[in-house]
Motif scaffolding. Structure first.
Motif, PDB file in Angstrom:
ATOM      1  N   ALA A 101      51.886  33.770  44.516  1.00 40.71           N
ATOM      2  CA  ALA A 101      52.840  34.511  43.347  1.00 40.71           C
ATOM      3  C   ALA A 101      52.117  35.223  42.570  1.00 40.71           C
ATOM      4  O   ALA A 101      52.278  36.539  42.055  1.00 40.71           O
ATOM      5  CB  ALA A 101      53.672  33.456  42.910  1.00 40.71           C
ATOM      6  N   ARG A 102      50.943  34.549  41.891  1.00 40.71           N
ATOM      7  CA  ARG A 102      50.157  35.338  40.953  1.00 40.71           C
ATOM      8  C   ARG A 102      49.584  36.572  41.338  1.00 40.71           C
ATOM      9  O   ARG A 102      49.519  37.562  41.000  1.00 40.71           O
ATOM     10  CB  ARG A 102      49.064  34.243  40.382  1.00 40.71           C
ATOM     11  CG  ARG A 102      47.846  34.822  39.573  1.00 40.71           C
ATOM     12  CD  ARG A 102      48.332  35.342  38.176  1.00 40.71           C
ATOM     13  NE  ARG A 102      47.048  35.765  37.571  1.00 40.71           N
ATOM     14  CZ  ARG A 102      47.044  36.370  36.266  1.00 40.71           C
ATOM     15  NH1 ARG A 102      48.052  36.393  35.659  1.00 40.71           N
ATOM     16  NH2 ARG A 102      45.909  36.649  35.834  1.00 40.71           N
ATOM     17  N   ALA A 103      49.016  36.502  42.825  1.00 44.80           N
ATOM     18  CA  ALA A 103      48.311  37.619  43.497  1.00 44.80           C
ATOM     19  C   ALA A 103      49.466  38.671  43.552  1.00 44.80           C
ATOM     20  O   ALA A 103      48.977  39.989  43.319  1.00 44.80           O
ATOM     21  CB  ALA A 103      47.873  37.152  44.683  1.00 44.80           C
ATOM     22  N   CYS A 107      49.325  42.298  42.118  1.00 40.57           N
ATOM     23  CA  CYS A 107      49.364  43.610  43.063  1.00 40.57           C
ATOM     24  C   CYS A 107      50.328  44.584  42.532  1.00 40.57           C
ATOM     25  O   CYS A 107      50.266  45.861  42.584  1.00 40.57           O
ATOM     26  CB  CYS A 107      49.373  43.181  44.371  1.00 40.57           C
ATOM     27  SG  CYS A 107      48.055  42.762  45.195  1.00 40.57           S
ATOM     28  N   ARG A 108      51.600  44.201  42.503  1.00 38.64           N
ATOM     29  CA  ARG A 108      52.746  45.026  41.880  1.00 38.64           C
ATOM     30  C   ARG A 108      52.437  45.909  40.513  1.00 38.64           C
ATOM     31  O   ARG A 108      52.769  47.004  40.434  1.00 38.64           O
ATOM     32  CB  ARG A 108      54.070  43.963  41.487  1.00 38.64           C
ATOM     33  CG  ARG A 108      54.799  43.589  43.092  1.00 38.64           C
ATOM     34  CD  ARG A 108      56.217  43.199  42.599  1.00 38.64           C
ATOM     35  NE  ARG A 108      56.097  41.878  41.692  1.00 38.64           N
ATOM     36  CZ  ARG A 108      56.097  40.536  42.199  1.00 38.64           C
ATOM     37  NH1 ARG A 108      55.752  40.366  43.335  1.00 38.64           N
ATOM     38  NH2 ARG A 108      55.961  39.768  41.292  1.00 38.64           N
ATOM     39  N   ASN A 141      36.703  36.026  49.465  1.00 35.12           N
ATOM     40  CA  ASN A 141      37.939  35.017  49.772  1.00 35.12           C
ATOM     41  C   ASN A 141      39.150  36.038  49.595  1.00 35.12           C
ATOM     42  O   ASN A 141      39.195  37.361  49.137  1.00 35.12           O
ATOM     43  CB  ASN A 141      37.758  34.278  48.589  1.00 35.12           C
ATOM     44  CG  ASN A 141      37.915  34.751  47.184  1.00 35.12           C
ATOM     45  OD1 ASN A 141      36.977  35.352  46.489  1.00 35.12           O
ATOM     46  ND2 ASN A 141      39.037  34.845  46.379  1.00 35.12           N
ATOM     47  N   ILE A 142      40.312  35.518  50.004  1.00 34.63           N
ATOM     48  CA  ILE A 142      41.746  35.904  49.780  1.00 34.63           C
ATOM     49  C   ILE A 142      42.154  35.706  48.509  1.00 34.63           C
ATOM     50  O   ILE A 142      42.379  34.387  48.203  1.00 34.63           O
ATOM     51  CB  ILE A 142      42.260  35.431  50.891  1.00 34.63           C
ATOM     52  CG1 ILE A 142      41.874  36.176  52.156  1.00 34.63           C
ATOM     53  CG2 ILE A 142      43.845  36.352  50.738  1.00 34.63           C
ATOM     54  CD1 ILE A 142      42.533  35.693  53.542  1.00 34.63           C
ATOM     55  N   VAL A 143      42.496  36.631  47.502  1.00 35.36           N
ATOM     56  CA  VAL A 143      42.982  36.506  46.385  1.00 35.36           C
ATOM     57  C   VAL A 143      44.329  35.610  46.528  1.00 35.36           C
ATOM     58  O   VAL A 143      45.279  35.905  47.308  1.00 35.36           O
ATOM     59  CB  VAL A 143      43.356  37.687  45.568  1.00 35.36           C
ATOM     60  CG1 VAL A 143      43.776  37.502  44.070  1.00 35.36           C
ATOM     61  CG2 VAL A 143      42.109  38.399  45.217  1.00 35.36           C
ATOM     62  N   GLY A 144      44.538  34.497  45.599  1.00 34.55           N
ATOM     63  CA  GLY A 144      45.774  33.875  45.551  1.00 34.55           C
ATOM     64  C   GLY A 144      45.716  32.716  46.783  1.00 34.55           C
ATOM     65  O   GLY A 144      46.726  31.810  46.663  1.00 34.55           O
ATOM     66  N   SER A 145      44.859  32.401  47.475  1.00 33.03           N
ATOM     67  CA  SER A 145      44.596  31.294  48.505  1.00 33.03           C
ATOM     68  C   SER A 145      43.564  30.469  47.967  1.00 33.03           C
ATOM     69  O   SER A 145      42.493  30.866  47.778  1.00 33.03           O
ATOM     70  CB  SER A 145      44.507  31.864  49.811  1.00 33.03           C
ATOM     71  OG  SER A 145      44.544  30.649  50.647  1.00 33.03           O
ATOM     72  N   ARG A 146      43.987  29.166  48.194  1.00 37.51           N
ATOM     73  CA  ARG A 146      42.822  27.948  47.886  1.00 37.51           C
ATOM     74  C   ARG A 146      42.641  27.446  49.263  1.00 37.51           C
ATOM     75  O   ARG A 146      41.787  26.563  49.137  1.00 37.51           O
ATOM     76  CB  ARG A 146      43.435  27.068  46.754  1.00 37.51           C
ATOM     77  CG  ARG A 146      43.924  27.522  45.419  1.00 37.51           C
ATOM     78  CD  ARG A 146      42.835  28.263  44.593  1.00 37.51           C
ATOM     79  NE  ARG A 146      41.646  27.560  44.371  1.00 37.51           N
ATOM     80  CZ  ARG A 146      40.276  28.270  44.160  1.00 37.51           C
ATOM     81  NH1 ARG A 146      40.417  29.575  44.330  1.00 37.51           N
ATOM     82  NH2 ARG A 146      39.265  27.528  44.180  1.00 37.51           N
TER      83      ARG A 146
END
Length: 171
Positions: A101-103, A107-108, A141-146
């Motif tokens: 959601a933060r990522a 982006c938006r 890394n992929i932003v928003g994923s842990r």
């Protein structure tokens, strides 16, 4: 130091778009954005809401964005353009975007390609001292994923080492 003629920032970053900037790939920052500067409200952060720009740039006041010209600077410094490198907006954050959601919200609002934690401050310092600045990062890394499978820090560091060697090998 008075003999500094410019700054080239190399590092790793998170990718907002694995199709355009897959893990291990290189991205040149076309702009640095600090999304947390300004007046925070229910609709996000208004960078001009506190009425204090961070600096004066060639195009006027600098609020939360510094446009960069990495290709021009690499050419001026006689550095090789990294093969396959993309260009995109870098987002500098104080805390890594740890949820989808933060990522998506970042982006938006800012249309970034990558997320880092120090690029804007370096770009701002260079702007204030009238020094050229360029930034190249490899995606770790992929932003928003842990999730562990969305992280490849070791591969990004290996790619960064290869990129650094490539930059300094010009014809």
């Amino acid at each position: 130091h008075r003999s500094v003629r410019g700054v080239l920032n190399l590092g790793v970053a998170g990718t907002f778009d694995v199709l355009r900037a897959p893990l291990g790939s290189a991205v040149l920052a076309s702009a640095e954005v600090w999304p947390e500067y300004g007046l925070a409200g229910d609709d996000g952060v208004d960078p001009q809401g506190i009425a204090f720009p961070q600096a004066e740039g060639p195009a006027g006041p600098v609020w939360d964005r510094i446009d960069l010209a990495p290709e021009v600077l690499l050419e001026q410094w006689h550095l090789a353009m990294p093969v396959g490198a993309r260009s995109g907006v870098a987002l500098t954050v104080a805390g890594v975007s740890g949820t989808p959601a933060r990522a998506q919200a970042m982006c938006r609002r800012h249309s970034p390609l990558m997320e880092n934690m120090e690029g804007f401050s370096l770009a701002l310092a260079c702007l204030r001292h009238n020094l050229p600045f360029a930034e190249v990062r490899t995606m770790s890394n992929i932003v928003g994923s842990r999730a562990a499978e969305d992280w490849a820090l070791e591969g990004a560091l290996d790619a960064l080492g290869a990129l650094a060697r490539e930059l300094f090998l010009t014809d």
